[in-house]
Design a protein around this motif. Structure first.
Motif, PDB file in Angstrom:
ATOM      1  N   GLU A 135     -17.995   6.268 -27.426  1.00 14.04           N
ATOM      2  CA  GLU A 135     -18.574   5.345 -28.705  1.00 14.04           C
ATOM      3  C   GLU A 135     -18.065   3.893 -28.605  1.00 14.04           C
ATOM      4  OE1 GLU A 135     -20.273   6.264 -31.165  1.00 14.04           O
ATOM      5  OE2 GLU A 135     -20.304   8.545 -30.342  1.00 14.04           O
ATOM      6  N   ASP A 136     -17.720   3.521 -27.524  1.00  9.09           N
ATOM      7  CA  ASP A 136     -17.606   2.044 -27.119  1.00  9.09           C
ATOM      8  C   ASP A 136     -18.783   1.269 -27.194  1.00  9.09           C
ATOM      9  OD1 ASP A 136     -14.807   2.509 -26.645  1.00  9.09           O
ATOM     10  OD2 ASP A 136     -14.851   1.991 -24.560  1.00  9.09           O
ATOM     11  N   LEU A 137     -18.789   0.028 -27.391  1.00  7.60           N
ATOM     12  CA  LEU A 137     -20.043  -0.677 -27.463  1.00  7.60           C
ATOM     13  C   LEU A 137     -20.972  -0.419 -26.583  1.00  7.60           C
ATOM     14  CD1 LEU A 137     -21.341  -3.086 -29.242  1.00  7.60           C
ATOM     15  CD2 LEU A 137     -20.264  -4.670 -27.611  1.00  7.60           C
ATOM     16  N   ASN A 138     -20.794  -0.384 -25.233  1.00  7.94           N
ATOM     17  CA  ASN A 138     -21.754  -0.373 -24.143  1.00  7.94           C
ATOM     18  C   ASN A 138     -22.179   1.119 -23.871  1.00  7.94           C
ATOM     19  OD1 ASN A 138     -19.041   0.319 -23.319  1.00  7.94           O
ATOM     20  ND2 ASN A 138     -19.730   0.440 -21.225  1.00  7.94           N
ATOM     21  N   ASN A 139     -21.517   2.205 -24.804  1.00 11.17           N
ATOM     22  CA  ASN A 139     -21.807   3.547 -24.710  1.00 11.17           C
ATOM     23  C   ASN A 139     -22.497   4.361 -26.005  1.00 11.17           C
ATOM     24  OD1 ASN A 139     -21.273   3.974 -22.050  1.00 11.17           O
ATOM     25  ND2 ASN A 139     -19.128   4.747 -22.435  1.00 11.17           N
ATOM     26  N   MET A 140     -22.000   3.576 -26.966  1.00 12.39           N
ATOM     27  CA  MET A 140     -22.435   4.262 -28.297  1.00 12.39           C
ATOM     28  C   MET A 140     -24.242   4.115 -28.421  1.00 12.39           C
ATOM     29  SD  MET A 140     -22.047   1.566 -31.138  1.00 12.39           S
ATOM     30  CE  MET A 140     -20.369   1.162 -31.018  1.00 12.39           C
ATOM     31  N   PRO A 141     -24.762   5.094 -29.003  1.00 13.65           N
ATOM     32  CA  PRO A 141     -24.330   6.329 -29.433  1.00 13.65           C
ATOM     33  C   PRO A 141     -24.587   7.336 -28.409  1.00 13.65           C
ATOM     34  CG  PRO A 141     -26.661   6.307 -30.142  1.00 13.65           C
ATOM     35  CD  PRO A 141     -26.022   4.955 -29.501  1.00 13.65           C
ATOM     36  N   LEU A 142     -23.740   8.544 -28.351  1.00 10.14           N
ATOM     37  CA  LEU A 142     -23.844   9.290 -27.239  1.00 10.14           C
ATOM     38  C   LEU A 142     -24.926  10.273 -27.572  1.00 10.14           C
ATOM     39  CD1 LEU A 142     -22.305  10.866 -24.687  1.00 10.14           C
ATOM     40  CD2 LEU A 142     -21.192  11.991 -26.662  1.00 10.14           C
ATOM     41  N   ASN A 143     -25.681  10.306 -26.556  1.00 12.28           N
ATOM     42  CA  ASN A 143     -26.935  11.015 -26.635  1.00 12.28           C
ATOM     43  C   ASN A 143     -26.844  11.873 -25.364  1.00 12.28           C
ATOM     44  OD1 ASN A 143     -28.503   9.830 -28.547  1.00 12.28           O
ATOM     45  ND2 ASN A 143     -28.699   8.047 -27.226  1.00 12.28           N
ATOM     46  N   ASP A 144     -27.027  11.716 -24.070  1.00 12.29           N
ATOM     47  CA  ASP A 144     -26.826  12.516 -22.955  1.00 12.29           C
ATOM     48  C   ASP A 144     -25.376  12.153 -22.235  1.00 12.29           C
ATOM     49  OD1 ASP A 144     -27.026  13.124 -20.063  1.00 12.29           O
ATOM     50  OD2 ASP A 144     -28.942  13.933 -20.690  1.00 12.29           O
ATOM     51  N   PRO A 145     -24.408  13.153 -22.089  1.00 11.94           N
ATOM     52  CA  PRO A 145     -23.247  12.721 -21.767  1.00 11.94           C
ATOM     53  C   PRO A 145     -23.296  12.282 -19.976  1.00 11.94           C
ATOM     54  CG  PRO A 145     -23.405  15.146 -22.120  1.00 11.94           C
ATOM     55  CD  PRO A 145     -24.474  14.414 -22.702  1.00 11.94           C
ATOM     56  N   ILE A 146     -23.884  13.353 -19.486  1.00 15.05           N
ATOM     57  CA  ILE A 146     -24.059  12.861 -18.047  1.00 15.05           C
ATOM     58  C   ILE A 146     -24.724  11.493 -17.787  1.00 15.05           C
ATOM     59  CG2 ILE A 146     -24.768  13.584 -15.838  1.00 15.05           C
ATOM     60  CD1 ILE A 146     -24.486  16.453 -16.607  1.00 15.05           C
ATOM     61  N   GLY A 147     -25.643  11.223 -18.399  1.00 16.95           N
ATOM     62  CA  GLY A 147     -26.369   9.890 -18.157  1.00 16.95           C
ATOM     63  C   GLY A 147     -25.349   8.939 -18.600  1.00 16.95           C
ATOM     64  N   THR A 148     -24.565   8.945 -19.853  1.00 12.13           N
ATOM     65  CA  THR A 148     -23.668   8.022 -20.093  1.00 12.13           C
ATOM     66  C   THR A 148     -22.263   7.934 -19.263  1.00 12.13           C
ATOM     67  OG1 THR A 148     -23.927   8.708 -22.587  1.00 12.13           O
ATOM     68  CG2 THR A 148     -21.600   7.895 -21.893  1.00 12.13           C
ATOM     69  N   LEU A 149     -21.962   8.736 -18.478  1.00 10.03           N
ATOM     70  CA  LEU A 149     -20.921   8.623 -17.407  1.00 10.03           C
ATOM     71  C   LEU A 149     -21.623   7.972 -16.378  1.00 10.03           C
ATOM     72  CD1 LEU A 149     -19.433  12.157 -17.435  1.00 10.03           C
ATOM     73  CD2 LEU A 149     -18.391   9.958 -18.168  1.00 10.03           C
ATOM     74  N   VAL A 150     -22.731   8.268 -15.888  1.00 12.26           N
ATOM     75  CA  VAL A 150     -23.336   7.708 -14.445  1.00 12.26           C
ATOM     76  C   VAL A 150     -23.885   6.413 -14.947  1.00 12.26           C
ATOM     77  CG1 VAL A 150     -24.934   7.944 -12.809  1.00 12.26           C
ATOM     78  CG2 VAL A 150     -23.989   9.924 -13.529  1.00 12.26           C
ATOM     79  N   LEU A 151     -24.804   6.352 -15.827  1.00 14.28           N
ATOM     80  CA  LEU A 151     -25.479   4.978 -15.870  1.00 14.28           C
ATOM     81  C   LEU A 151     -24.968   3.939 -17.157  1.00 14.28           C
ATOM     82  CD1 LEU A 151     -29.137   6.233 -16.041  1.00 14.28           C
ATOM     83  CD2 LEU A 151     -27.662   5.241 -13.979  1.00 14.28           C
ATOM     84  N   GLY A 152     -24.081   4.577 -18.211  1.00 18.25           N
ATOM     85  CA  GLY A 152     -23.410   3.822 -19.061  1.00 18.25           C
ATOM     86  C   GLY A 152     -21.908   3.181 -18.908  1.00 18.25           C
ATOM     87  N   SER A 153     -21.283   3.954 -18.205  1.00 21.30           N
ATOM     88  CA  SER A 153     -19.705   3.650 -18.277  1.00 21.30           C
ATOM     89  C   SER A 153     -19.228   2.750 -17.048  1.00 21.30           C
ATOM     90  CB  SER A 153     -19.036   5.034 -18.129  1.00 21.30           C
ATOM     91  OG  SER A 153     -19.298   5.849 -19.257  1.00 21.30           O
ATOM     92  N   ASP A 154     -18.089   2.385 -17.420  1.00 20.84           N
ATOM     93  CA  ASP A 154     -17.315   1.672 -16.168  1.00 20.84           C
ATOM     94  C   ASP A 154     -16.019   1.912 -16.552  1.00 20.84           C
ATOM     95  OD1 ASP A 154     -16.513  -0.405 -17.887  1.00 20.84           O
ATOM     96  OD2 ASP A 154     -18.503  -1.258 -17.521  1.00 20.84           O
ATOM     97  N   ALA A 155     -15.150   1.298 -15.794  1.00 17.78           N
ATOM     98  CA  ALA A 155     -13.584   1.361 -15.600  1.00 17.78           C
ATOM     99  C   ALA A 155     -13.027   1.169 -17.199  1.00 17.78           C
ATOM    100  CB  ALA A 155     -12.708   0.544 -14.767  1.00 17.78           C
ATOM    101  N   ARG A 156     -13.672   0.261 -17.990  1.00 19.87           N
ATOM    102  CA  ARG A 156     -12.860  -0.070 -19.360  1.00 19.87           C
ATOM    103  C   ARG A 156     -13.121   0.891 -20.329  1.00 19.87           C
ATOM    104  NH1 ARG A 156     -18.031  -3.818 -21.583  1.00 19.87           N
ATOM    105  NH2 ARG A 156     -19.488  -2.934 -20.105  1.00 19.87           N
ATOM    106  N   ASN A 157     -14.145   1.893 -20.172  1.00 18.73           N
ATOM    107  CA  ASN A 157     -14.613   3.090 -21.186  1.00 18.73           C
ATOM    108  C   ASN A 157     -13.426   4.092 -20.632  1.00 18.73           C
ATOM    109  OD1 ASN A 157     -17.507   2.167 -20.495  1.00 18.73           O
ATOM    110  ND2 ASN A 157     -16.582   1.708 -22.323  1.00 18.73           N
TER     111      ASN A 157
END
Length: 459
Positions: free
Chosen positions: A390-412
């Motif tokens: 739910e961080d600024l660069n990830n919200m809202p959570l729609n696809d969790p694997i897509g969020t891990l691979v394409l949205g997230s980085d170390a700050r999350n």
């Protein structure tokens, strides 16, 4: 959070921790993705994954709004080079890297420099969610150099694999591979987080025949009961070497081949037939320009090999697994569409689940740790990431694997647990004096650059 960090870090061997309310990406084919579920840790292992697990006497950590995932597995990194990060960001080719780093700077490294570089690489790995790192340690000039690199892995608490190899160039004590039994008995018998492997090169083209994998090095590894990681596997000469190894019975699931660009179809089939593993280095292949410069994902999948992923050299490349996943995802899909463009052929694309699989379960399997880590499977070691969805660069959570691979980085990455021990919490790597580390890293960098005649490369 119901449980405090102090409670979580008390030295209780049978500690039970219940992470509740998360979306859990298990990477276990039988368990899949579980929305609004719980994960129970007992001691150093995952005890259960499911919905509404009973807490009992467990410390409860409410991670609602997070994604839980297995820690990433880096199958190949030359960790000692970390204080030389991005010193040559626009490296032109492999020869430039070899001449500058391995022949020019590496001989100036003292044991303490090995410790500092390896520790920095391991701490950075933990910060970015890599819980297992294979350190392809190819600057072991003395026994003390090897000891220092292994001690650095142990001191950070990472699940560390020390792949031991002598240096390519310069003076050294001639102790390798004869020193491997001492390393095995000294460092690895009593630490379940550490694993020893033998490291070698594919051919004699870079540094002569002593480093080329063959019967002698294979017997050394077999006698110790350890696996083998082979670097610089690319092109026609490596393809022929692979065929020779297959005929000699030197390829097996205990062997991991790194890069694998520009190999022949016959070599790929031999690898598949013998169960050999593959560790791709997507950014390295593309940026340094190894053979075709295209990560060999299609070639691997065509023969049924699902590879692991790796960082390789931080002198020119990014340090994190998110970059590797995204680069491989983009390059393979670009290649698939480009090949099909203007034809009636439908492109065969990999997806985000594939690259996350490569970065976790397949990475663990490719370096002999598939039964230990790589998925959130009950019975495996509790190597767990808590990623804020739910961080600024990830919200809202729609696809969790897509969020891990394409949205997230170390700050999350809010928390990292390795063998059930908290190594990162509330976004911070624990037990690190950053000011002291920064001073050590800079002093080490300056020392090796001055001693090697490269002081002008320092900012």
């Amino acid at each position: 959070m119901n449980a405090t960090l102090e409670q979580l870090r008390r030295p209780v061997p049978s500690r039970r921790i219940l992470l509740t309310g998360a979306t859990i990406v298990t990477m276990d084919p039988k368990l899949g993705v579980l929305p609004r579920a719980d994960l129970l840790i007992e001691g150093d292992r995952i005890a259960a994954v499911g919905v509404d697990l009973p807490a009992g006497d467990a410390l409860i950590v409410d991670v609602t709004g997070a994604v839980l995932a297995p820690g990433f597995v880096d199958t190949h990194r030359h960790a000692w080079e970390a204080q030389l990060r991005r010193i040559m960001p626009d490296v032109n080719d492999l020869g430039e890297y070899v001449t500058s780093t391995l022949a020019g700077i590496a001989p100036a490294y003292q044991p303490q420099d090995m410790y500092i570089g390896t520790r920095l690489a391991a701490l950075t790995a933990i910060d970015s969610g890599i819980t297992t790192m294979l350190d392809f340690s190819h600057n072991s000039r003395t026994a003390a150099h090897s000891d220092a690199a292994i001690r650095a892995l142990a001191d950070t608490g990472i699940r560390g694999v020390h792949a031991s190899m002598r240096p390519h160039f310069g003076d050294w004590d001639g102790q390798w591979p004869a020193d491997l039994p001492r390393l095995h008995d000294t460092h690895f018998a009593g630490n379940p987080l550490l694993t020893l492997r033998l490291a070698a090169l594919a051919t004699d083209e870079v540094a002569g025949p002593d480093l080329a994998y063959g019967d002698h090095l294979a017997r050394t590894a077999r006698d110790l009961g350890i696996g083998v990681s082979i670097d610089a596997v690319f092109g026609q000469t490596s393809s022929q070497a692979i065929l020779d190894w297959a005929k000699q019975g030197l390829l097996s699931p205990d062997v991991s081949l790194i890069h694998c660009t520009g190999l022949t179809p016959q070599a790929w089939q031999a690898m598949a037939d013998t169960g050999a593993n593959v560790a791709l280095a997507p950014t390295s292949d593309a940026q340094i320009g190894l053979e075709s410069a295209i990560p060999a994902i299609d070639e691997a999948l065509a023969v049924g090999i699902r590879p692991g992923l790796s960082i390789d050299v931080e002198v020119a490349l990014a340090s994190d697994m998110f970059t590797q996943m995204r680069v491989l995802h983009a390059i393979q899909r670009m290649r698939a569409v480009s090949t099909s463009y203007g034809t009636s052929h439908q492109p065969t694309r990999i997806g985000v689940h594939d690259v996350l699989d490569f970065a976790t379960l397949q990475g663990a399997r490719s370096i002999g740790l598939g039964d230990v880590t790589g998925s959130l499977t009950p019975g495996k070691q509790a190597d767990v990431l808590v990623v804020r969805a739910e961080d600024l660069n990830n919200m809202p959570l729609n696809d969790p694997i897509g969020t891990l691979v394409l949205g997230s980085d170390a700050r999350n990455i809010d928390a990292v647990l390795i063998a059930g021990q908290v190594r990162k919490w509330a976004g911070n790597v624990l037990d690190v004096d950053l000011a002291a580390l920064r001073e050590d890293v800079r002093a080490s960098r300056d020392c090796v650059l001055n001693a090697s005649g490269h002081a002008d490369r320092r900012v």
